[in-house]
Enzyme design. Structure first.
Site, PDB file in Angstrom:
ATOM      1  N   HIS A 152     -26.991  24.445   4.912  1.00 51.43           N
ATOM      2  CA  HIS A 152     -28.417  24.306   5.224  1.00 51.43           C
ATOM      3  C   HIS A 152     -29.270  24.522   3.976  1.00 51.43           C
ATOM      4  O   HIS A 152     -29.061  25.479   3.242  1.00 51.43           O
ATOM      5  CB  HIS A 152     -28.823  25.305   6.301  1.00 51.43           C
ATOM      6  CG  HIS A 152     -28.387  24.892   7.680  1.00 51.43           C
ATOM      7  ND1 HIS A 152     -28.951  25.374   8.819  1.00 51.43           N
ATOM      8  CD2 HIS A 152     -27.447  24.008   8.080  1.00 51.43           C
ATOM      9  CE1 HIS A 152     -28.378  24.816   9.876  1.00 51.43           C
ATOM     10  NE2 HIS A 152     -27.447  23.998   9.442  1.00 51.43           N
ATOM     11  N   TYR A 177     -37.252  29.750  13.235  1.00 48.28           N
ATOM     12  CA  TYR A 177     -37.726  31.107  13.503  1.00 48.28           C
ATOM     13  C   TYR A 177     -39.142  30.968  14.052  1.00 48.28           C
ATOM     14  O   TYR A 177     -40.027  30.484  13.352  1.00 48.28           O
ATOM     15  CB  TYR A 177     -37.774  31.938  12.224  1.00 48.28           C
ATOM     16  CG  TYR A 177     -36.414  32.331  11.674  1.00 48.28           C
ATOM     17  CD1 TYR A 177     -35.657  31.462  10.906  1.00 48.28           C
ATOM     18  CD2 TYR A 177     -35.887  33.603  11.917  1.00 48.28           C
ATOM     19  CE1 TYR A 177     -34.418  31.831  10.395  1.00 48.28           C
ATOM     20  CE2 TYR A 177     -34.650  33.987  11.406  1.00 48.28           C
ATOM     21  CZ  TYR A 177     -33.922  33.103  10.658  1.00 48.28           C
ATOM     22  OH  TYR A 177     -32.690  33.472  10.160  1.00 48.28           O
ATOM     23  N   PRO A 212     -31.257  41.805  12.666  1.00 46.77           N
ATOM     24  CA  PRO A 212     -30.628  40.519  12.331  1.00 46.77           C
ATOM     25  C   PRO A 212     -31.580  39.421  11.845  1.00 46.77           C
ATOM     26  O   PRO A 212     -31.118  38.355  11.444  1.00 46.77           O
ATOM     27  CB  PRO A 212     -29.974  40.104  13.656  1.00 46.77           C
ATOM     28  CG  PRO A 212     -30.743  40.818  14.702  1.00 46.77           C
ATOM     29  CD  PRO A 212     -31.222  42.094  14.102  1.00 46.77           C
ATOM     30  N   LYS A 270     -28.733  39.434   7.219  1.00 45.34           N
ATOM     31  CA  LYS A 270     -28.155  40.106   6.045  1.00 45.34           C
ATOM     32  C   LYS A 270     -26.925  40.974   6.338  1.00 45.34           C
ATOM     33  O   LYS A 270     -26.218  41.375   5.405  1.00 45.34           O
ATOM     34  CB  LYS A 270     -29.224  40.989   5.372  1.00 45.34           C
ATOM     35  CG  LYS A 270     -30.270  40.189   4.629  1.00 45.34           C
ATOM     36  CD  LYS A 270     -29.691  39.606   3.349  1.00 45.34           C
ATOM     37  CE  LYS A 270     -30.505  38.460   2.825  1.00 45.34           C
ATOM     38  NZ  LYS A 270     -29.792  37.197   2.700  1.00 45.34           N
ATOM     39  N   TYR A 273     -33.480  35.279   1.326  1.00 48.09           N
ATOM     40  CA  TYR A 273     -32.672  34.724   2.420  1.00 48.09           C
ATOM     41  C   TYR A 273     -31.371  34.131   1.877  1.00 48.09           C
ATOM     42  O   TYR A 273     -30.300  34.329   2.455  1.00 48.09           O
ATOM     43  CB  TYR A 273     -33.500  33.664   3.140  1.00 48.09           C
ATOM     44  CG  TYR A 273     -32.975  33.227   4.485  1.00 48.09           C
ATOM     45  CD1 TYR A 273     -33.371  33.871   5.655  1.00 48.09           C
ATOM     46  CD2 TYR A 273     -32.099  32.145   4.601  1.00 48.09           C
ATOM     47  CE1 TYR A 273     -32.906  33.469   6.898  1.00 48.09           C
ATOM     48  CE2 TYR A 273     -31.628  31.733   5.838  1.00 48.09           C
ATOM     49  CZ  TYR A 273     -32.035  32.399   6.981  1.00 48.09           C
ATOM     50  OH  TYR A 273     -31.569  31.992   8.208  1.00 48.09           O
TER      51      TYR A 273
HETATM   52  C1  PHB Z   1     -26.906  33.442  14.028  1.00 45.89           C
HETATM   53  O1  PHB Z   1     -26.604  32.259  13.841  1.00 45.89           O
HETATM   54  O2  PHB Z   1     -26.293  34.150  14.839  1.00 45.89           O
HETATM   55  C2  PHB Z   1     -28.059  34.010  13.284  1.00 45.89           C
HETATM   56  C3  PHB Z   1     -28.681  33.245  12.320  1.00 45.89           C
HETATM   57  C4  PHB Z   1     -29.762  33.763  11.631  1.00 45.89           C
HETATM   58  C5  PHB Z   1     -30.215  35.039  11.908  1.00 45.89           C
HETATM   59  C6  PHB Z   1     -29.573  35.816  12.852  1.00 45.89           C
HETATM   60  C7  PHB Z   1     -28.487  35.306  13.546  1.00 45.89           C
HETATM   61  O3  PHB Z   1     -31.292  35.520  11.251  1.00 45.89           O
END
Ligand code: PHB
Ligand code: APR
Length: 409
Positions: free
Chosen positions: A90, A219, A311, A315, A403
């Protein structure tokens, strides 16, 4: 595309309990397994003790977003083949708020770096398969009960396996035994300082058998709460909803979950959230936690044993990988050249990265989650911050750089 969990390898290579090794590792999560593999590549013997059985460890649903550093170290450990075939690369993420979408492009803002989607369950399966194929000791259902002598040159792990008590004499013990393990508690109380923060919300996570409704992660901040659209493959979606910390999965029938996701992801223009069968649901609390230092005598802490992040910044797994990368190098330096510099600097170096990740995870979390304790003014400040990240390349670079992961020292 073989799934290593289907392999017919024996569950542990030895019915006998080993009694002596150089590095005793407690825990076969990503931290313990990756450390063992890196040490094996460096010619350093280790034994991994894992309390649970193989099926349990391989099917525990966790995150799945890898920094470039993590991909690189998995490749260096010899565990990159399936990741390279099946991982989804990505180049950005989408931020959604006020019914509008904004893309943050990683390579242009973060020195060419990008991220890879590959589930933690798959990493764990790959590392277990590799260790067993290479005939290296990994004991399931082996519960570490006590670590003694960490102030001596010969610490000992007392553990229970196959119906009997055993001891494992080690040069070093590494506790990769997660947040609830015995490792952190084995440091003398006066030697340990902990820092923590609880958030007044949790994440309800689902796995659904439906192709993702987006190409990159979304997000979303909405007045009803945060939502995240992630994925596991071209056919499986992973989605999350902010819920109250005391909420229960039973309160969330499938239709309610999809309706709520649809509301929170709503955007002007053409976009549709595809629904499909939900195969897994769970609620995870949100917490920040750090234990300092990450070493006492001959005992080292790595991964969730030493730190937890919420989460939102993805990280947790990446920090665990960074810890064991530093530690594997340090142990290699010790065994190949009797050079203790890396071991002596491990805690400070790891904690510097941990605190950067703590700040970033807290920054992302507070910016994206409406907090029931916040007044209207504070909520406006977070919306303004989000707007700044979405529209200023200087602000977006902060997100992109953190990130995708700062380079390992
Ligand atoms: C996930 O794919 O489980 C995932 C991805 C990004 C995040 C948290 C979890 O910030
Ligand atoms: N004896 C043996 N094994 C133990 C013991 C014990 N006394 N206590 C705990 N364990 C095992 C657990 O069963 C678990 O499999 O230690 C392992 C710890 O693994 P994880 O919790 O996955 O921790 P870690 O390897 O540090 O991985 C960090 O996991 O939670 C996510 O976000 C986090 O992605 C990050 C990653």
């Amino acid at each position: 595309m073989t799934d290593p969990s289907l392999s017919t390898e024996p569950i542990s290579i030895s019915a006998l309990a080993p009694g002596r090794t150089r590095v005793g590792i407690i825990g076969a999560g990503p931290a313990g397994l990756l450390l063992a593999q890196l040490l094996h590549r460096a010619g350093v013997d280790a034994v991994v003790l894992e309390a649970r059985d193989r099926t349990y460890v391989e099917h525990r649903q966790r995150a799945g977003l890898l920094e470039q550093n993590t991909v690189d170290v998995l490749r260096a450990a010899g565990a990159g083949a399936r990741l390279d075939r099946e991982g989804l690369i990505h180049d950005g993420v989408e931020l959604r708020f006020d019914r509008r979408s904004h893309r943050v492009d990683f390579p242009s803002l973060a020195d060419g770096r990008r991220v890879t989607i590959y589930a933690q369950t798959e990493i764990v399966k790959d590392l277990i398969a590799l260790r067993l194929e290479e005939g290296q000791p990994l004991l399931f259902e082996a519960v570490a009960q006590e670590i003694v002598g960490i102030d001596t040159d010969q610490p000992v792990i007392r553990y229970f396996h196959a119906g009997a008590e055993h001891t494992l004499d080690c040069d070093f013990v590494v506790a990769c035994d997660g947040f609830h393990g015995i490792g952190r508690q084995s440091l003398p109380e006066h030697a340990l300082t902990t820092y923590s923060r609880e958030y007044p919300f949790a994440w309800l996570g689902i796995l659904a058998e439906v192709p993702p409704s987006c190409e990159e992660l979304i997000y979303a901040r909405h007045e009803r709460g945060f939502a995240l659209h992630s994925m596991r493959s071209e056919h499986v979606s992973r989605l999350y909803l902010q819920v109250a910390p005391d909420d229960e999965v039973e309160n969330w029938p499938d239709d309610r979950i999809w309706d709520e996701l649809e509301l929170r992801f709503a955007v002007e223009g053409d976009w549709k959230l595809e629904r499909g069968p939900i195969t897994e649901k769970s609620i995870t609390p949100m917490r920040s936690f750090v234990a300092e230092p990450m070493r006492h005598g001959r005992l080292f802490l790595a991964g969730d044993a030493a730190h937890i992040v919420p989460p939102t910044g993805a990280k947790g797994l990446n920090l665990a990988a960074a810890d064991v990368t530093l530690l594997a190098r340090a142990l290699d330096d010790w065994y190949s050249r009797t050079d203790a510099t890396g071991l002596d600097r491990y805690s400070d170096r790891a904690l510097r990265r941990v605190w950067r990740a703590q700040h970033f995870s807290n920054w992302m979390t507070t910016m994206l989650h409406p907090d029931p304790r916040d007044d209207a003014f504070t909520a406006r400040l977070y919306l303004s911050q989000l707007d700044y990240v979405a529209t200023s390349s200087a602000a977006a670079a902060t997100l992109a750089e953190n990130y995708t992961g700062l380079p390992l020292e």
